[in-house]
Design a protein around this motif. Structure first.
Motif, PDB file in Angstrom:
ATOM      1  N   GLN A   1      -5.182   6.999   5.683  1.00  0.00           N
ATOM      2  CA  GLN A   1      -6.634   6.966   5.574  1.00  0.00           C
ATOM      3  C   GLN A   1      -7.237   5.889   6.468  1.00  0.00           C
ATOM      4  O   GLN A   1      -8.351   6.040   6.970  1.00  0.00           O
ATOM      5  N   GLU A   2      -6.471   4.814   6.683  1.00  0.00           N
ATOM      6  CA  GLU A   2      -6.979   3.709   7.502  1.00  0.00           C
ATOM      7  C   GLU A   2      -6.788   3.976   8.993  1.00  0.00           C
ATOM      8  O   GLU A   2      -7.662   3.681   9.798  1.00  0.00           O
TER       9      GLU A   2
ATOM     10  N   ASP B   1      -2.668   5.417   1.862  1.00  0.00           N
ATOM     11  CA  ASP B   1      -3.620   4.374   2.271  1.00  0.00           C
ATOM     12  C   ASP B   1      -3.541   4.132   3.778  1.00  0.00           C
ATOM     13  O   ASP B   1      -4.564   3.970   4.452  1.00  0.00           O
TER      14      ASP B   1
ATOM     15  N   ILE C   1       0.848  -1.185   0.000  1.00  0.00           N
ATOM     16  CA  ILE C   1       0.000   0.000   0.000  1.00  0.00           C
ATOM     17  C   ILE C   1       0.883   1.234   0.000  1.00  0.00           C
ATOM     18  O   ILE C   1       2.106   1.138   0.125  1.00  0.00           O
TER      19      ILE C   1
END
Length: 670
Positions: free
Chosen positions: A107-108, A104, A100
């Motif tokens: 955002q997680e 990413d 990733i």
């Protein structure tokens, strides 16, 4: 266009890279997962958008990315293997990093811990230091360009805006890079050097620690204005868990004056040395007291941990950019007193302090025992689910390998390879090699799981539709979902209308050509070459030489001049015939034109002294017309004067050049 209808998927580029799937799409290019069939490895291939390929500036910037990244060889920089251009696409072949991006991850998880942020920061700086050492400024650092591999590697990629790190690297008329990470000097003066990259690294660190960017706005110019005029706030203002040492790192890297930042990534990386110890070590504690008061220190207090300060004096010297300075001030010593009453007063307090200390010591031993037991339990669990029987492993990637190689790789991972194999059609992997596994490659399974190997049976055979004589648009629409259509070939053919298919050719697995009009089925995703009719060659006979040349050039043919011929029927300068080259006649072929030179020339024979009728017969036999005046002598009526009177002269004179159809006048004496 979505990934399912992307025409690049399944295409073979440069006879080497088979495109498998789309990974990501950006403003300049799309990145695909591909297989290097020559080296049997997975690669990432970045293909420039077709509508940008004609723009020399975009194409040059795209190729510059390959050249910039290819100069770097570092574990934290995505490697570049190849670069090239094929008809309708310009591409870069790069190392494939399964995993990733930092974007990413943010955002997680939103904000990261200090340790996580430092680990990623060090890896980014290490790769960036390699670029700076090679004289390259990245100019587009952002979380989208930081790749986090599944195996823990951290790589810096996308050098699409990279340039040489001269003293002042101008960006041109427009700002390049992402506005949220642009340094003040890029916004105000449009110049960038290694310190501009450091500013972007500082913004990324702020975002990792807080989960948000320092500046926000509805319009890009609002954000740019804040970069140019405001000071980046401390991350701890948004996230109180951020230690002051990391506040200093962000402040150091995002100073508005470039001279106050680290000069390059190596300088910043060196400045981080020892920051973990400063963050995790004992904090200095300062106790402030009013002037003239007396403080009693506990007996178990460590002198290094407690500092006795009097009234606040002048401002303390500033902290180092990386971490606070530890206090070395010793606690003040108070002279002992000789008063027995004072000793008696302190005795009960000392006893209570000793009792409290012993109780805390016993509690510490109990806590230590609990920690040891928990650590043993955690260790056993970690062993069981790690290298032990209950651990999870990833199914290896074995596509394209032989069955024996696949079995060995599967068993090396602690998995069991099934004794029997399955079969499945595969348009990419050649027949007899491993196509896939069940469960799929890269799946996480329990150690000891049985893995079934699926062997490629070659491309799936597909029934061919009607091809020859059909419109090319119809044929392409029917073939495109199942086969790889190569560039169309065109030729002139008088027996087929323009735009209809004349022939279809494929390739066997052995590499030989095969006429697809003679077979019923053909392998899925195999290449197909269509030959399309351009119609008949234009009929130029009887046209003037210039008109015939223009007609041929209008359809892509060249006009040549063959030796001219005499013709009694075709006027001078017109085309008698067109000589076509040997088949196939394609665009660019040369058609030889035979141009009329007019009637055949005749040298007028000498018919003087011959009787009139004999001379007339001789000239008429040559295709000439003959005229002569009637005899007016009265004697001519009494005999055959035409066969008796000789020709005295001709007009034109004997030996002149004449042509068929010309009139010759005979003269005679009456």
């Amino acid at each position: 266009m979505n990934a399912a209808t992307d025409p690049m998927i399944g295409r073979m580029i440069d006879q080497r890279y088979r495109v498998r799937s789309r990974i990501a799409r950006g403003g300049m290019a799309t990145v695909y997962l591909a297989t290097d069939v020559r080296l049997e490895r997975r690669v990432a291939i970045k293909i420039m958008h077709g509508h940008l390929a004609d723009d020399a500036a975009f194409r040059g910037r795209f190729i510059q990315e390959a050249r910039s990244a290819a100069r770097l060889s570092h574990p934290n920089v995505v490697g570049v293997f190849d670069q090239g251009q094929e008809t309708d696409c310009t591409y870069i072949v790069m190392e494939y990093i399964p995993g990733i991006t930092l974007r990413d991850l943010l955002q997680e998880h939103r904000a990261l811990t200090s340790d996580q942020a430092l680990d990623i920061l060090r890896a980014v700086l290490a790769g960036l230091a390699s670029a700076h050492r090679a004289g390259i400024v990245h100019r587009d650092l952002k979380p989208e360009n930081v790749l986090l591999a599944d195996d823990g590697r951290i790589k810096l990629g996308d050098f699409g805006l990279a340039r040489a790190a001269t003293a002042n690297t101008a960006t041109g008329a427009a700002l390049l890079g992402t506005i949220a990470y642009l340094s003040p000097e890029l916004v105000t003066r449009g110049v960038a050097d290694t310190r501009s990259d450091i500013y972007a690294v500082g913004i990324m660190l702020y975002e990792m620690l807080t989960g948000e960017q320092p500046y926000k706005g509805d319009q890009p110019m609002q954000i740019a204005y804040q970069h140019a005029n405001d000071t980046v706030p401390a991350p701890s203002a948004s996230n109180p868990a951020v230690p002051p040492e990391l506040d200093d790192v962000v402040r150091w890297a995002t100073a508005r004056d470039p001279d106050e930042r680290p000069r390059d990534a190596r300088a910043m990386l060196d400045g981080l040395a020892g920051i973990d110890e400063r963050m995790s070590g004992p904090r200095a504690t300062s106790v402030l007291h009013p002037a003239g008061t007396t403080t009693v220190l506990p007996l178990d207090a460590a002198p290094a941990d407690t500092t006795m300060l009097g009234p606040r004096g002048p401002l303390a010297p500033p902290r180092s950019p990386i971490g606070p300075q530890r206090s070395t001030t010793s606690a003040p010593r108070f002279p002992p007193t000789a008063s027995d009453s004072l000793e008696t007063a302190l005795a009960p307090a000392a006893g209570r302090l000793a009792h409290t200390t012993a109780r805390r010591r016993r509690r510490g031993w109990v806590l230590l025992a609990v920690v040891v037991v928990v650590a043993l339990v955690v260790g056993v669990i970690a062993w069981w689910f790690g290298p032990g029987p209950g651990g999870n492993v990833r199914v290896p990637e074995v596509a394209g390998k032989s069955v024996s190689q696949a079995r060995r790789l599967i068993e090396e991972r602690g998995l069991h390879a099934a004794s029997s194999t399955g079969a499945r059609p595969d348009a990419v992997v050649h027949a007899g090699a491993v196509s896939a596994t069940a469960p799929d490659a890269r799946r996480i399974v329990t150690r000891g799981t049985t893995i079934r190997i699926l062997v490629s049976s070659g491309p799936r055979p597909i029934v061919l539709p009607a091809i020859v004589g059909q419109p090319v648009a119809t044929v392409r629409s029917e073939l495109a979902p199942h086969f790889t259509l190569e560039q169309l070939r065109y030729r002139f053919d008088g027996s087929a209308a323009a735009g209809t298919v004349l022939a279809a050719t494929g390739t066997t697995e052995a590499g030989d050509d095969v006429d697809l009009t003679t077979v019923h089925q053909y392998g899925e995703r195999m290449p197909v070459r269509l030959t399309v009719s351009l119609g008949a060659v234009p009929d130029v006979v009887g046209k003037s030489s210039d008109a015939a040349t223009a007609a041929l050039e209008a359809v892509g043919l060249d006009a040549g001049q063959a030796p001219g011929q005499y013709s009694d029927d075709v006027p001078t300068g017109d085309v008698i015939k067109a000589i076509l080259p040997a088949d196939p006649v394609v665009k660019g072929s040369t058609v030889q034109l035979v141009v009329s030179k007019g009637p055949v020339p005749i040298t007028l024979p000498d018919v003087r002294k011959k009787p009139i009728d004999q001379a007339a017969s001789t000239l008429q036999a040559l295709g000439l017309h003959v005229s002569y005046p009637d005899c007016t002598n009265v004697l001519c009526s009494f005999y055959d004067w035409k066969s008796s009177l000789p020709v005295s002269a001709t007009d034109p004179a004997p030996g002149s050049t004449v042509h068929k159809g010309d009139t010759i006048t005979l003269d005679y004496e009456q």
